[in-house]
Design a protein around this motif. Sequence first.
Motif, PDB file in Angstrom:
ATOM      1  N   LYS A 126       0.804  -1.217   0.000  1.00 50.35           N
ATOM      2  CA  LYS A 126       0.000   0.000   0.000  1.00 50.35           C
ATOM      3  C   LYS A 126       0.839   1.269   0.000  1.00 50.35           C
ATOM      4  O   LYS A 126       0.292   2.365   0.046  1.00 50.35           O
ATOM      5  N   ARG A 127       2.167   1.165  -0.091  1.00 48.86           N
ATOM      6  CA  ARG A 127       3.012   2.340   0.060  1.00 48.86           C
ATOM      7  C   ARG A 127       3.291   3.051  -1.248  1.00 48.86           C
ATOM      8  O   ARG A 127       4.119   3.945  -1.316  1.00 48.86           O
ATOM      9  N   GLY A 128       2.611   2.638  -2.332  1.00 50.58           N
ATOM     10  CA  GLY A 128       2.752   3.382  -3.580  1.00 50.58           C
ATOM     11  C   GLY A 128       3.785   2.836  -4.536  1.00 50.58           C
ATOM     12  O   GLY A 128       4.041   3.422  -5.577  1.00 50.58           O
ATOM     13  N   GLY A 129       4.413   1.711  -4.185  1.00 51.33           N
ATOM     14  CA  GLY A 129       5.305   1.073  -5.135  1.00 51.33           C
ATOM     15  C   GLY A 129       6.702   1.651  -5.204  1.00 51.33           C
ATOM     16  O   GLY A 129       7.450   1.318  -6.111  1.00 51.33           O
ATOM     17  N   GLU A 130       7.097   2.475  -4.239  1.00 52.30           N
ATOM     18  CA  GLU A 130       8.441   3.044  -4.288  1.00 52.30           C
ATOM     19  C   GLU A 130       9.442   2.017  -3.811  1.00 52.30           C
ATOM     20  O   GLU A 130       9.347   1.475  -2.706  1.00 52.30           O
ATOM     21  N   ASP A 137      10.562  10.437 -10.502  1.00 52.14           N
ATOM     22  CA  ASP A 137       9.857   9.163 -10.618  1.00 52.14           C
ATOM     23  C   ASP A 137       8.771   9.215 -11.684  1.00 52.14           C
ATOM     24  O   ASP A 137       8.252   8.187 -12.105  1.00 52.14           O
ATOM     25  N   GLY A 138       8.409  10.426 -12.102  1.00 49.00           N
ATOM     26  CA  GLY A 138       7.441  10.608 -13.164  1.00 49.00           C
ATOM     27  C   GLY A 138       7.645  11.959 -13.819  1.00 49.00           C
ATOM     28  O   GLY A 138       8.075  12.918 -13.159  1.00 49.00           O
ATOM     29  N   HIS A 154       7.433  10.338  -5.238  1.00 45.43           N
ATOM     30  CA  HIS A 154       6.511   9.615  -4.364  1.00 45.43           C
ATOM     31  C   HIS A 154       6.131  10.391  -3.105  1.00 45.43           C
ATOM     32  O   HIS A 154       5.048  10.202  -2.573  1.00 45.43           O
ATOM     33  N   ASP A 155       7.028  11.234  -2.608  1.00 48.48           N
ATOM     34  CA  ASP A 155       6.860  11.813  -1.282  1.00 48.48           C
ATOM     35  C   ASP A 155       6.787  13.335  -1.342  1.00 48.48           C
ATOM     36  O   ASP A 155       7.618  13.985  -1.993  1.00 48.48           O
ATOM     37  N   GLU A 156       5.823  13.928  -0.645  1.00 43.81           N
ATOM     38  CA  GLU A 156       5.614  15.372  -0.707  1.00 43.81           C
ATOM     39  C   GLU A 156       6.756  16.152  -0.078  1.00 43.81           C
ATOM     40  O   GLU A 156       7.150  17.212  -0.581  1.00 43.81           O
ATOM     41  N   LEU A 183       2.568  10.740  -6.917  1.00 46.96           N
ATOM     42  CA  LEU A 183       1.714  11.472  -5.981  1.00 46.96           C
ATOM     43  C   LEU A 183       2.101  12.934  -5.820  1.00 46.96           C
ATOM     44  O   LEU A 183       1.252  13.828  -5.829  1.00 46.96           O
ATOM     45  N   ALA A 184       3.391  13.206  -5.641  1.00 50.01           N
ATOM     46  CA  ALA A 184       3.849  14.528  -5.214  1.00 50.01           C
ATOM     47  C   ALA A 184       4.507  15.295  -6.356  1.00 50.01           C
ATOM     48  O   ALA A 184       5.434  14.805  -6.999  1.00 50.01           O
TER      49      ALA A 184
END
Length: 253
Positions: free
Chosen positions: A54-58, A168-169, A179-181, A211-212
Amino acid sequence: MVALLSVLRERGQVPLSDLAAEFGASAATIRRDVALLAAQGLLERTHGGARPGKRGGELPVHLRDGHNQLAKQYIARGVAAMIPAGRHAIGLTGGTTAAEVMRQLRNRGDLTIITNSLTIGLEAADLGMARVLMVGGVLRRSSLELVGSLAEQTLKLVNIGTAIVGADGLSVDAGLTTHDEVEARTNLALIERAQRVIVACDSSKIGHAMLAKMADLSQVQVLVTDSGASDAQLDQLRVTGLEVRVVQLPAED
């Protein structure tokens, strides 16, 4: 292990027997690998199988080194060739592609390395690079980067000639993402202190959004990626005014 996580991301929950057949491994080996990845929160064990976490695949940084390694090496060579001769300060975000750029610059005794990545800072010191400035902050375990307000305040005190940024994107709509804000805000602080920003990321990141949000494409001057990216994706990026440089990968046998 990276390949195992990729299978779970594509298929969802998968029986252990299917994973063993997929990789030609014994049931004991698959159970061991699944247990190790579950302990890191990268997947969840189910009855007789596994599913994505559930941690977003990082991926933790120690699992990223072998992923798309050839592309990262070629990209790093292309980025290193863009660093001007003479004394110059370069800022490096964390990530395996940025680390590869630093290795390509290991013979440049006239550079100052500025980074919030423990991995890059320690390796730069091991390689004998003359000046390494480490940004302080809170350690983010999965990426081994120092992030947060202390890191951002430190970055406000330095002037960076060229920032070399991993992502990451990267997409037209979302810009640069990770992934992280908190990590995204720290990387933005580095970007804002640079005269020129080069994004170094392999083609698997192009067209994707995490996400971020880290930065808008308007804050970046150059993207260096590999020939695995589609012409349509790269043309969309060029329309925004971004300079896109593509390194050609050797043909597979």
